[in-house]
Design an enzyme around this catalytic site. Structure first.
Site, PDB file in Angstrom:
ATOM      1  N   GLN A 118      68.187  54.125  41.937  1.00 23.47           N
ATOM      2  CA  GLN A 118      67.913  54.883  43.027  1.00 23.47           C
ATOM      3  C   GLN A 118      66.340  55.179  43.468  1.00 23.47           C
ATOM      4  OE1 GLN A 118      71.131  58.009  43.529  1.00 23.47           O
ATOM      5  NE2 GLN A 118      71.177  57.589  41.265  1.00 23.47           N
ATOM      6  N   ASN A 119      65.538  54.466  42.511  1.00 24.26           N
ATOM      7  CA  ASN A 119      64.349  54.848  42.611  1.00 24.26           C
ATOM      8  C   ASN A 119      63.546  53.798  43.438  1.00 24.26           C
ATOM      9  OD1 ASN A 119      64.668  57.383  41.253  1.00 24.26           O
ATOM     10  ND2 ASN A 119      64.421  55.877  39.208  1.00 24.26           N
ATOM     11  N   ASP A 121      60.336  52.960  43.211  1.00 21.76           N
ATOM     12  CA  ASP A 121      58.889  52.877  42.780  1.00 21.76           C
ATOM     13  C   ASP A 121      58.687  51.584  41.972  1.00 21.76           C
ATOM     14  OD1 ASP A 121      60.175  52.908  40.140  1.00 21.76           O
ATOM     15  OD2 ASP A 121      60.329  55.092  40.244  1.00 21.76           O
ATOM     16  N   HIS A 136      67.927  51.759  46.891  1.00 20.96           N
ATOM     17  CA  HIS A 136      67.326  52.532  48.066  1.00 20.96           C
ATOM     18  C   HIS A 136      65.969  51.712  48.462  1.00 20.96           C
ATOM     19  CE1 HIS A 136      69.321  56.434  46.681  1.00 20.96           C
ATOM     20  NE2 HIS A 136      70.119  55.865  47.662  1.00 20.96           N
ATOM     21  N   CYS A 147      67.343  41.496  61.099  1.00 23.50           N
ATOM     22  CA  CYS A 147      67.783  40.770  60.213  1.00 23.50           C
ATOM     23  C   CYS A 147      67.810  41.106  58.664  1.00 23.50           C
ATOM     24  CB  CYS A 147      67.053  39.525  60.616  1.00 23.50           C
ATOM     25  SG  CYS A 147      65.608  39.263  60.094  1.00 23.50           S
ATOM     26  N   CYS A 168      63.491  37.568  64.167  1.00 23.69           N
ATOM     27  CA  CYS A 168      64.641  38.042  65.296  1.00 23.69           C
ATOM     28  C   CYS A 168      63.781  39.132  66.120  1.00 23.69           C
ATOM     29  CB  CYS A 168      65.376  38.722  64.448  1.00 23.69           C
ATOM     30  SG  CYS A 168      65.279  40.264  63.808  1.00 23.69           S
ATOM     31  N   GLY A 205      69.381  59.875  34.235  1.00 22.89           N
ATOM     32  CA  GLY A 205      68.544  60.688  35.116  1.00 22.89           C
ATOM     33  C   GLY A 205      68.882  60.787  36.622  1.00 22.89           C
ATOM     34  N   ASN A 231      71.103  62.852  30.575  1.00 26.68           N
ATOM     35  CA  ASN A 231      70.336  63.729  31.576  1.00 26.68           C
ATOM     36  C   ASN A 231      70.149  64.865  30.738  1.00 26.68           C
ATOM     37  OD1 ASN A 231      69.762  65.435  33.768  1.00 26.68           O
ATOM     38  ND2 ASN A 231      70.863  64.029  34.962  1.00 26.68           N
TER      39      ASN A 231
HETATM   40 ZN    ZN Z   1      64.141  40.174  61.777  1.00 27.31          ZN
END
Ligand code: ZN
Length: 292
Positions: A118-119, A121, A136, A147, A168, A205, A231
């Site tokens: 989900q990071n 970095d 993400h 696109c 596009c 985490g 965690n």
């Molecule tokens: Zn595009």
């Protein structure tokens, strides 16, 4: 005799390693707790960016869509939210920690088949990890809103808004998923495929509170996958976990790597499974192509 904390940690790790060993498709999902040991501040929590700077507007994507040129102009002139400037500066300095390297080593050892982070970095990519879904997005790439074509930012620092998409004509944004922005369909489909194949999920985490990524963990559970939580704190996920390792990612993954490597040297091999089959490679290839 009461169990000491080190005893409990050892027992938790041993149970986690045993579960991983008997699972044929292990998917790791990492969250902000993974990055924090690389000096990247979290959003929530006592020392979180939003706690110190105030929460950002939750409709960032809508605002971007309404005025992309203005958004880019503020970005170019560093007129962004204070928490974004602090985050960006931390991202520039960040390097992978022992946990990132251990996760990549677990993949090489065949003990982890895929990682969903989900990071944003990009630290996993610096470790040589190959089967990675950045759900993400990645801060070092640009993406066309229309696109979905992604391009590497490289060393380029935007001094003016990027040109519209050559393919596009739609507007270009950072690949990072904004608040209110849907996760790109190809990324979500790849993550869902991995979750549906998973027989064991390592939740590392993650507070399991950011949707829709967190929902994948409950889908895995309802599919019958074993869930291992790594965690230092209790989360929403804890109550549905088979094993909980109460430790930071760096320490827990380094220890887990040693245990799994030991087990491998005893057993000689992992049970065969679809983890190294063509589908897995095809999925990684698709993602890598899109993200390059
Ligand atoms: Zn595009």
């Amino acid at each position: 005799m009461p169990q000491t904390e080190p005893d409990l940690f050892r027992e938790q790790l041993a149970r986690a390693a045993a579960l991983m060993r008997k699972s044929r498709h292990v998917v790791a999902m990492t969250g902000a707790g993974m990055s924090v040991e690389s000096g990247i501040p979290t959003f929530r929590g006592a020392d979180g960016l939003w706690t110190r700077h105030g929460p950002p507007p939750m409709d960032g994507f809508k605002r971007f869509r309404e005025d992309p040129a203005g958004w880019w102009q503020r970005r170019v002139n560093r007129q962004m939210d204070a928490h974004m400037i602090e985050l960006r500066d931390a991202l520039v300095r960040a390097e992978p920690h022992a946990g990132h390297h251990a996760l990549a080593a677990l993949e090489r050892a065949g003990a982890v088949q895929h990682v969903i982070t989900q990071n944003i970095d990009g630290l996993d990519l610096k470790t040589g990890l190959t089967n990675l879904i950045e759900i993400h997005g990645n801060r070092s790439r640009l993406r066309c809103v229309g696109c979905g074509q992604r391009t590497s930012l490289g060393d380029f620092v935007p001094t003016e808004p990027p040109e519209p998409c050559a393919a596009c004509g739609d507007v270009i944004k950072f690949d990072t998923v904004m608040f209110g922005e849907p996760i790109p369909a190809d990324t979500m489909a790849a993550a869902r495929e991995q979750i549906d194949r998973a027989t064991c999920v390592l939740a590392i985490g993650t507070s399991a509170s950011v949707r829709p990524a967190s929902g994948l963990l409950w889908i895995a559970r309802s599919n019958g996958a074993a869930i291992i939580e790594i965690n230092p704190a209790e989360t929403k996920l804890t109550s549905i976990c088979d094993v909980v390792v109460r430790a930071r990612a760096g320490e827990a993954l380094s220890e887990l790597l040693e245990l799994v490597a030991q087990e491998k040297s005893v057993t000689g091999h992992r049970p065969p499974g679809p983890g190294s089959d063509v589908r897995s490679g095809a999925c990684a290839g698709t993602m890598n192509t899109n993200q390059s």
